[in-house]
Scaffold this motif. Structure first.
Motif, short mmCIF file in Angstrom:
data_model
loop_
_atom_site.label_atom_id
_atom_site.label_comp_id
_atom_site.label_asym_id
_atom_site.label_seq_id
_atom_site.Cartn_x
_atom_site.Cartn_y
_atom_site.Cartn_z
N ALA A 1 3.87 12.56 -5.72
CA ALA A 1 5.16 12.85 -5.68
C ALA A 1 6.14 11.69 -5.23
O ALA A 1 7.17 11.56 -5.76
N ALA A 2 5.72 11.10 -4.03
CA ALA A 2 6.49 10.10 -3.53
C ALA A 2 6.40 8.79 -4.52
O ALA A 2 7.59 8.32 -4.75
N VAL A 3 5.35 8.48 -5.02
CA VAL A 3 5.25 7.28 -6.09
C VAL A 3 6.07 7.75 -7.19
O VAL A 3 6.94 6.81 -7.72
N GLU B 1 17.48 1.51 0.93
CA GLU B 1 16.03 1.18 1.07
C GLU B 1 15.15 2.40 0.78
O GLU B 1 15.48 3.19 1.51
N VAL B 2 14.14 2.15 0.26
CA VAL B 2 13.18 3.43 0.10
C VAL B 2 11.71 3.01 0.70
O VAL B 2 11.10 2.05 0.06
N ALA B 3 11.31 3.60 1.66
CA ALA B 3 9.95 3.32 2.14
C ALA B 3 9.18 4.65 2.23
O ALA B 3 9.74 5.81 2.12
N ILE B 4 7.80 4.74 2.00
CA ILE B 4 7.01 5.41 2.04
C ILE B 4 6.15 5.41 3.59
O ILE B 4 5.61 4.62 3.45
N ARG B 5 6.12 6.78 4.02
CA ARG B 5 5.25 6.76 5.39
C ARG B 5 3.86 7.11 5.05
O ARG B 5 3.65 8.42 4.48
N GLY C 1 6.20 0.43 -5.98
CA GLY C 1 7.67 -0.14 -6.35
C GLY C 1 8.62 0.07 -5.16
O GLY C 1 9.76 -0.09 -5.08
N ALA C 2 7.85 0.77 -4.14
CA ALA C 2 8.76 1.04 -3.02
C ALA C 2 9.25 -0.20 -2.09
O ALA C 2 8.41 -1.31 -2.17
N ASP C 3 10.20 -0.17 -1.37
CA ASP C 3 10.55 -1.50 -0.61
C ASP C 3 9.62 -1.72 0.62
O ASP C 3 9.67 -2.77 1.13
N ALA C 4 9.18 -0.57 1.07
CA ALA C 4 8.07 -0.88 2.35
C ALA C 4 7.41 0.22 2.51
O ALA C 4 7.68 1.33 1.79
N VAL C 5 6.40 -0.12 3.05
CA VAL C 5 5.45 1.19 3.34
C VAL C 5 5.29 0.95 4.88
O VAL C 5 5.44 -0.04 5.50
N LEU C 6 5.60 2.21 5.67
CA LEU C 6 5.63 2.66 7.01
C LEU C 6 4.26 3.28 7.31
O LEU C 6 3.85 4.02 6.78
N LEU D 1 -2.35 3.66 0.99
CA LEU D 1 -1.62 2.56 0.79
C LEU D 1 -2.07 2.09 -0.48
O LEU D 1 -1.33 0.96 -0.99
N ALA D 2 -3.28 2.21 -1.17
CA ALA D 2 -3.29 1.96 -2.45
C ALA D 2 -2.40 2.25 -3.45
O ALA D 2 -1.90 1.54 -4.49
N ALA D 3 -2.00 3.57 -3.19
CA ALA D 3 -0.68 4.02 -4.20
C ALA D 3 0.38 3.44 -4.01
O ALA D 3 1.16 3.28 -4.93
N ILE D 4 0.74 3.28 -2.49
CA ILE D 4 2.15 2.82 -2.15
C ILE D 4 2.04 1.21 -2.74
O ILE D 4 3.34 1.20 -3.09
N ALA D 5 1.11 0.50 -2.76
CA ALA D 5 1.06 -0.86 -3.10
C ALA D 5 1.58 -1.00 -4.36
O ALA D 5 2.21 -2.01 -4.78
#
Length: 290
Positions: free
Chosen positions: A52-54, A66-70, A90-95, A83-87
């Motif tokens: 859902a986040a992706v 800015e949109v980050a995913i923790r 297209g998010a601005d950052a991974v937390l 981390l593989a999915a967040i990479a």
């Protein structure tokens, strides 16, 4: 990575498992939205929340935020997949949570090898073991994506077995050390959450304490905290007027080449000019967000 110099007054956590919360996030005046896969999501919902986040990031609609995913920690069963999915999201950052050493940053960096160069790595500062290594962890920003820290005072209180009072007295040394280490290595740094979301006077006092300590902004757990947080971490009219006066005074021909001048009866040095320019630039960006 050097942190992009932009307003990060308010960073709101939203559970990635809650579709209505994500949709609402697109309309809220927070500078940063953090779609949470960790604390706010039950174990059985982790995989669905990740998807859902992706999907939410790819759908867009967050405007200037800015949109980050923790993610969950790499030491959990979900961390590597997160981390593989967040990479690729297209998010601005991974937390990433519970960073305790430079090795943790390096491990996350390796897991994000396929991510675009523009993706930032943000880290939670929330363990006892990291407090003594803040300088070493911050120094990894020279050759990694690391660009921002967020304090996790609740988790730190749990590890320390300390009481989390309104004054946050047991945690003030760690807050100070974190700000100093972050500034020394060009990392942005946000204060931790205030658990009180019903009494906004209590929240405002804690936000003002964070401003006093030098934080760029504060992480939030409820939309009602956004407005007072933005107000506290925005330059006041008086501060902006003083900054403009300093800039104008140094621009006068008679002050060319001077390292210190008098402005409105007070001494202003080149360091004050740099501070004034940054404050005006941030103020202009805030105005553009409105």
């Amino acid at each position: 990575m050097i942190a992009p110099d932009r307003p990060r007054r308010s960073a709101l956590y939203m559970p990635a498992s809650n579709a209505r919360a994500i949709e609402k996030a697109r309309t809220l005046p927070a500078d940063v939205i953090i779609l949470d896969l960790e604390d706010a999501v039950a174990p059985e919902a982790k995989a669905d929340a990740r998807a859902a986040a992706v999907a939410a990031v790819k759908a867009g609609g967050f405007g200037t935020r800015e949109v980050a995913i923790r993610a969950n920690g790499l030491d959990t069963e979900w961390g590597a997949d997160d981390l593989a999915a967040i990479a690729a999201s297209g998010a601005d950052a991974v937390l990433v949570p519970k960073v305790s050493s430079p090795a943790d940053i390096e491990a996350c960096e390796g897991a994000l090898r396929s991510a675009p160069a523009s993706m930032q790595l943000w880290a939670m500062i929330e363990t006892c073991s990291v407090v003594g290594q803040l300088g070493a962890v911050a120094a990894t920003a020279r050759n990694t994506r690391l660009s921002l820290w967020i304090m996790g005072v609740n988790d730190l209180a749990k590890e320390m077995r300390a009481k989390l009072t309104a004054e946050r007295t047991p945690f003030l040394p760690a807050l100070t050390l974190a700000v100093c280490a972050a500034r020394a290595h060009g990392i942005a740094v946000l204060d931790g959450v205030c658990n009180e979301f019903r009494d906004l006077d209590v929240f405002r006092k804690e936000a003002e304490q964070g401003l006093l300590y030098g934080f760029d902004g504060k992480s939030l757990i409820h939309p009602d905290q956004i407005a007072p947080c933005n107000e506290v971490f925005s330059p006041s009219e008086a501060e902006l007027a003083q900054a403009c006066a300093i800039i104008a005074a140094f621009a006068l021909p008679e002050n060319a080449g001077k390292g210190a001048i008098r402005v409105d009866g007070k001494m202003a040095e080149l360091l004050h000019l740099d501070q004034a320019k940054r404050l005006v630039a941030i103020s202009e960006q805030i105005a553009g967000f409105s």
